[in-house]
Scaffold this motif. Structure first.
Motif, PDB file in Angstrom:
ATOM      1  N   VAL A  54       0.818  -1.106   0.117  1.00  0.00           N
ATOM      2  CA  VAL A  54       0.099   0.073  -0.406  1.00  0.00           C
ATOM      3  C   VAL A  54       1.028   0.852   0.208  1.00  0.00           C
ATOM      4  O   VAL A  54       0.814   1.986  -0.168  1.00  0.00           O
ATOM      5  CB  VAL A  54      -1.138   0.048   1.129  1.00  0.00           C
ATOM      6  CG1 VAL A  54      -2.651  -0.804   1.222  1.00  0.00           C
ATOM      7  CG2 VAL A  54      -0.044   0.108   2.798  1.00  0.00           C
ATOM      8  N   GLU A  55       2.146   1.114   0.035  1.00  0.00           N
ATOM      9  CA  GLU A  55       3.254   2.173   0.241  1.00  0.00           C
ATOM     10  C   GLU A  55       3.665   2.799  -0.798  1.00  0.00           C
ATOM     11  O   GLU A  55       3.706   3.834  -1.373  1.00  0.00           O
ATOM     12  CB  GLU A  55       3.946   2.594   1.658  1.00  0.00           C
ATOM     13  CG  GLU A  55       3.361   2.018   2.478  1.00  0.00           C
ATOM     14  CD  GLU A  55       5.137   1.330   4.244  1.00  0.00           C
ATOM     15  OE1 GLU A  55       4.152   2.152   5.122  1.00  0.00           O
ATOM     16  OE2 GLU A  55       6.041   0.886   3.214  1.00  0.00           O
ATOM     17  N   GLY A  82      -1.037   3.395  11.103  1.00  0.00           N
ATOM     18  CA  GLY A  82      -1.758   3.014   9.688  1.00  0.00           C
ATOM     19  C   GLY A  82      -2.631   4.181   8.863  1.00  0.00           C
ATOM     20  O   GLY A  82      -3.816   3.784   8.608  1.00  0.00           O
ATOM     21  N   ILE A  97      -2.416   4.754   5.856  1.00  0.00           N
ATOM     22  CA  ILE A  97      -2.653   4.275   4.149  1.00  0.00           C
ATOM     23  C   ILE A  97      -3.979   3.994   4.256  1.00  0.00           C
ATOM     24  O   ILE A  97      -5.412   3.854   3.820  1.00  0.00           O
ATOM     25  CB  ILE A  97      -2.201   3.623   3.593  1.00  0.00           C
ATOM     26  CG1 ILE A  97      -0.601   4.198   2.807  1.00  0.00           C
ATOM     27  CG2 ILE A  97      -2.379   3.284   2.484  1.00  0.00           C
ATOM     28  CD1 ILE A  97       0.313   4.240   2.544  1.00  0.00           C
ATOM     29  N   GLU A  98      -5.006   2.846   5.355  1.00  0.00           N
ATOM     30  CA  GLU A  98      -4.487   2.068   5.564  1.00  0.00           C
ATOM     31  C   GLU A  98      -6.727   3.012   5.718  1.00  0.00           C
ATOM     32  O   GLU A  98      -7.771   2.208   5.107  1.00  0.00           O
ATOM     33  CB  GLU A  98      -5.228   0.715   5.805  1.00  0.00           C
ATOM     34  CG  GLU A  98      -4.344  -0.936   5.428  1.00  0.00           C
ATOM     35  CD  GLU A  98      -5.180  -1.333   5.135  1.00  0.00           C
ATOM     36  OE1 GLU A  98      -6.123  -0.610   4.326  1.00  0.00           O
ATOM     37  OE2 GLU A  98      -4.402  -1.703   3.928  1.00  0.00           O
ATOM     38  N   THR A  99      -6.344   3.307   6.999  1.00  0.00           N
ATOM     39  CA  THR A  99      -6.612   4.117   7.926  1.00  0.00           C
ATOM     40  C   THR A  99      -7.878   5.640   6.697  1.00  0.00           C
ATOM     41  O   THR A  99      -8.812   5.564   6.812  1.00  0.00           O
ATOM     42  CB  THR A  99      -6.326   5.382   8.869  1.00  0.00           C
ATOM     43  OG1 THR A  99      -6.117   4.218  10.147  1.00  0.00           O
ATOM     44  CG2 THR A  99      -7.465   6.305   9.429  1.00  0.00           C
ATOM     45  N   ILE A 117      -8.137   4.756   3.423  1.00  0.00           N
ATOM     46  CA  ILE A 117      -8.799   4.481   2.245  1.00  0.00           C
ATOM     47  C   ILE A 117      -9.985   3.771   2.792  1.00  0.00           C
ATOM     48  O   ILE A 117     -10.934   4.185   1.892  1.00  0.00           O
ATOM     49  CB  ILE A 117      -8.088   3.141   1.783  1.00  0.00           C
ATOM     50  CG1 ILE A 117      -6.651   3.519   0.404  1.00  0.00           C
ATOM     51  CG2 ILE A 117      -9.124   2.204   1.272  1.00  0.00           C
ATOM     52  CD1 ILE A 117      -5.643   2.503   0.316  1.00  0.00           C
ATOM     53  N   ASP A 118     -10.086   3.865   4.057  1.00  0.00           N
ATOM     54  CA  ASP A 118     -11.016   3.063   4.847  1.00  0.00           C
ATOM     55  C   ASP A 118     -12.300   4.607   4.981  1.00  0.00           C
ATOM     56  O   ASP A 118     -13.609   4.505   4.624  1.00  0.00           O
ATOM     57  CB  ASP A 118     -11.235   2.491   5.791  1.00  0.00           C
ATOM     58  CG  ASP A 118     -11.225   1.079   5.953  1.00  0.00           C
ATOM     59  OD1 ASP A 118     -10.599   0.649   4.721  1.00  0.00           O
ATOM     60  OD2 ASP A 118     -10.288   0.884   6.892  1.00  0.00           O
ATOM     61  N   SER A 130     -13.931   5.435   1.803  1.00  0.00           N
ATOM     62  CA  SER A 130     -14.968   4.698   1.382  1.00  0.00           C
ATOM     63  C   SER A 130     -15.909   4.268   1.854  1.00  0.00           C
ATOM     64  O   SER A 130     -16.946   4.392   2.196  1.00  0.00           O
ATOM     65  CB  SER A 130     -14.161   2.802   1.726  1.00  0.00           C
ATOM     66  OG  SER A 130     -13.391   3.016   1.078  1.00  0.00           O
ATOM     67  N   ARG A 174      -9.994  -0.958  -4.681  1.00  0.00           N
ATOM     68  CA  ARG A 174     -10.692  -1.732  -3.642  1.00  0.00           C
ATOM     69  C   ARG A 174     -11.983  -1.790  -4.028  1.00  0.00           C
ATOM     70  O   ARG A 174     -12.671  -2.762  -3.237  1.00  0.00           O
ATOM     71  CB  ARG A 174     -10.244  -0.923  -2.539  1.00  0.00           C
ATOM     72  CG  ARG A 174     -10.655  -2.040  -0.875  1.00  0.00           C
ATOM     73  CD  ARG A 174     -10.568  -1.527  -0.201  1.00  0.00           C
ATOM     74  NE  ARG A 174      -8.802  -1.736   0.644  1.00  0.00           N
ATOM     75  CZ  ARG A 174      -8.577  -1.201   1.150  1.00  0.00           C
ATOM     76  NH1 ARG A 174      -8.809  -0.682   2.853  1.00  0.00           N
ATOM     77  NH2 ARG A 174      -6.670  -1.344   1.275  1.00  0.00           N
TER      78      ARG A 174
END
Length: 418
Positions: free
Chosen positions: A222-223, A248, A250-252, A254-255, A258, A400
Motif C-alpha cells: 500500500v505504500e 496505519g 494508508i489503510e485508515t 482508504i477506509d 470509502s 478496492r
C-alpha cells in the motif's frame, strides 16, 4: 487595469484594452520583459487562460502548456485557468494567485482567434477580479492569433498523416522498427492490460522507468503506489527517503474515503488538483475556507495567516475527515494545536507543507501525535505533493471498491450445475 501598449501594435480598441492586429503578435516573453519581470521575483504571476472542454482529459493540454511556459520562461508562478467547463475558472485562479501574495498578474489568452471570449468575456473577468482585489495589477498579453510558427505546426501535422500511413504499411509488411524511448534509446515495452485504462502511454512509461530505479522492496503493497506517485509528480527520487507513514495512515485513509469522508485543504491550489470525480463516487466533498471573507477578517483581527484562520474555520468538519496541507506550515501548526487540545480528530492528516520557515518544524510536531499521518521529512513538500498523495489514495480506494464488487458478483454466481 493596466496594459502595456507596444509600439508596433495597431490600436484595435475593444473596451479599455488594446490588441495586436493579425500578423503582429508579440510573444509572452516580450510582454514580460517590457513589464520588468525578473525571473527571481515571486511578485508577478503568469495566468494562461484557455477555453476549457467538457472532455476532462482534453484540459490537460493547457496545464502542460502552462508548465512548459514556466520552465522555458523561467517564471516562478504560472497558473492555468479555464473560461468554461473546467476548474479553476478565471476567478478561482486569481484567488489561488492572490493567496501567494503576488502583486501583478500577466494574463495570456491561449486563444487562436480574437472572438467574443477575448474581446468581451476576458475583460469582464478582469474587471470583476479588480473589484475584489484592489491592489492587484492585471496586464493583458496578446492572444495567439496568426503566427508563422503556427503555420509550420499545421504543415507538420499534415505531413505526419502521410508518415503515419507509410508506417502502417511497413507494419503490415513486417518492416517496422521497434519503438524506442527517445531519452534512453531503450526499447519501449508493450503496456500490459493490468494498467488502468485511462493511463496515458507516456505516464505508463514514466512509472516503468521509476520502477526500474526504485528499490521497491523498501515499501509494502500500500505504500509503494504513493511513493511512486510522489516521484512521478516531483521527478525527485529523494522522496522515497523522505516520506513518512504513521499509525496505519494508508489503510485508515482508504477506509475513510470509502465511508464518504470529506477532504479539507489549506489552499485553493490543492482544492482544484484533487479528483472531484473520484471523491464524488464515495460521497465526499472538498472543503477549503482560505478565500472566505470571514476568514480574511479573522486573520486580520488576530494577526494570523489566512491559511491558519481557514483551518480554524474548518474545525466543525475535521473529525473523521482527511486533512491535506501542502502550502502553509501555519495551517499545519494550527491543526496540530487543535488536535493536541482534543478539539479535533481527523481520520488522516497529510502534512507536507514546503518552505524554509516553519515547514520542517510543523511536520516534526505532526509526527509526534498519535493520529494517522503521511508526511515528508525536512523542507520539501508542496500542494502538488499533497494532491499526489490524495489522488493516489482515491485511486486505491476505487480499485478496492471495484475488487469488492467483483468478489460480491462472483460469490452470487451459482456453480452447482457446472
Amino acid at each position: 487595469m493596466v496594459f502595456m501598449l507596444i509600439p508596433s501594435l495597431s490600436k484595435s480598441r475593444a473596451g479599455d484594452f488594446y490588441f495586436a492586429s493579425v500578423g503582429q503578435i508579440l510573444n509572452l516573453s516580450q510582454v514580460c520583459q517590457m513589464t520588468l519581470i525578473t525571473h527571481n521575483s515571486r511578485l508577478t504571476a503568469i495566468l494562461i487562460l484557455g477555453h476549457g472542454s467538457s472532455v476532462k482529459k482534453a484540459n490537460n493540454t493547457l496545464r502542460e502548456v502552462a508548465e512548459a511556459v514556466r520552465i522555458k520562461g523561467g517564471y516562478d508562478i504560472v497558473q492555468s485557468a479555464f473560461l468554461q467547463f473546467e476548474h479553476p475558472n478565471f476567478a478561482e485562479a486569481v484567488d489561488i494567485l492572490a493567496e501567494q501574495d503576488v502583486q501583478k498578474i500577466i494574463v495570456h489568452p491561449y486563444f487562436l482567434y480574437m472572438g467574443a471570449h477575448v474581446t468581451k468575456d476576458l475583460p469582464f473577468e478582469i474587471e470583476t477580479a479588480k473589484k475584489k482585489y484592489h491592489n492587484l495589477e492585471f496586464i493583458l498579453a496578446p492572444h495567439l492569433g496568426y503566427h508563422e510558427k503556427l503555420v509550420e505546426i499545421a504543415v507538420e501535422r499534415i505531413k505526419s498523416v502521410r508518415s503515419s500511413e507509410a508506417e502502417t504499411e511497413k507494419r503490415r509488411n513486417g518492416e517496422a522498427e521497434k519503438e524506442t524511448n527517445p531519452f534512453t534509446d531503450s526499447p519501449i515495452r508493450p503496456f500490459s492490460h493490468s494498467q488502468p485504462p485511462s493511463q496515458h502511454p507516456i505516464e505508463a512509461e514514466s512509472f516503468r522507468l521509476i520502477g526500474e530505479q526504485l528499490d521497491e522492496s523498501r515499501f509494502n503493497a500500500v505504500e509503494l503506489p504513493i511513493v511512486k506517485r510522489l516521484i512521478h509528480t516531483t521527478a525527485d527520487f529523494e522522496y522515497a527517503d523522505l516520506v513518512r507513514f504513521g499509525n496505519g495512515a494508508i489503510e485508515t485513509g482508504i477506509d475513510a474515503i470509502s465511508k464518504g469522508a470529506d477532504i479539507i485543504v489549506d489552499v485553493k491550489m490543492a482544492e482544484v488538483g484533487i479528483s472531484r470525480e473520484r471523491l464524488g463516487k464515495f460521497g465526499g466533498e472538498i472543503r477549503c475556507f482560505v478565500a472566505d471573507k470571514d476568514v480574511r477578517a479573522e486573520a486580520q483581527k488576530n494577526s494570523m495567516t489566512k491559511t491558519a484562520a481557514g483551518m480554524r474555520k474548518a474545525l466543525p468538519f475535521l473529525d473523521n475527515s482527511i486533512v491535506a496541507i501542502g502550502n502553509a506550515p501555519t495551517a499545519l501548526i494550527e491543526l496540530v494545536r487543535m488536535i493536541k487540545d482534543g478539539n479535533a480528530r481527523p481520520a488522516l492528516v497529510i502534512g507536507v507543507p514546503v518552505g524554509f520557515v516553519g515547514a520542517e518544524e510543523s511536520k516534526d510536531e505532526l509526527m509526534k501525535l498519535d493520529v494517522p499521518y503521511i508526511s515528508i521529512k525536512g523542507r520539501k513538500g508542496g500542494s502538488t505533493v499533497a494532491v499526489a498523495i490524495v489522488n493516489a489514495l482515491l485511486m486505491m480506494a476505487e480499485i478496492r471498491r471495484i475488487s469488492e464488487l467483483e468478489n460480491q458478483r462472483i460469490s452470487k454466481l451459482d456453480f452447482s450445475n457446472r
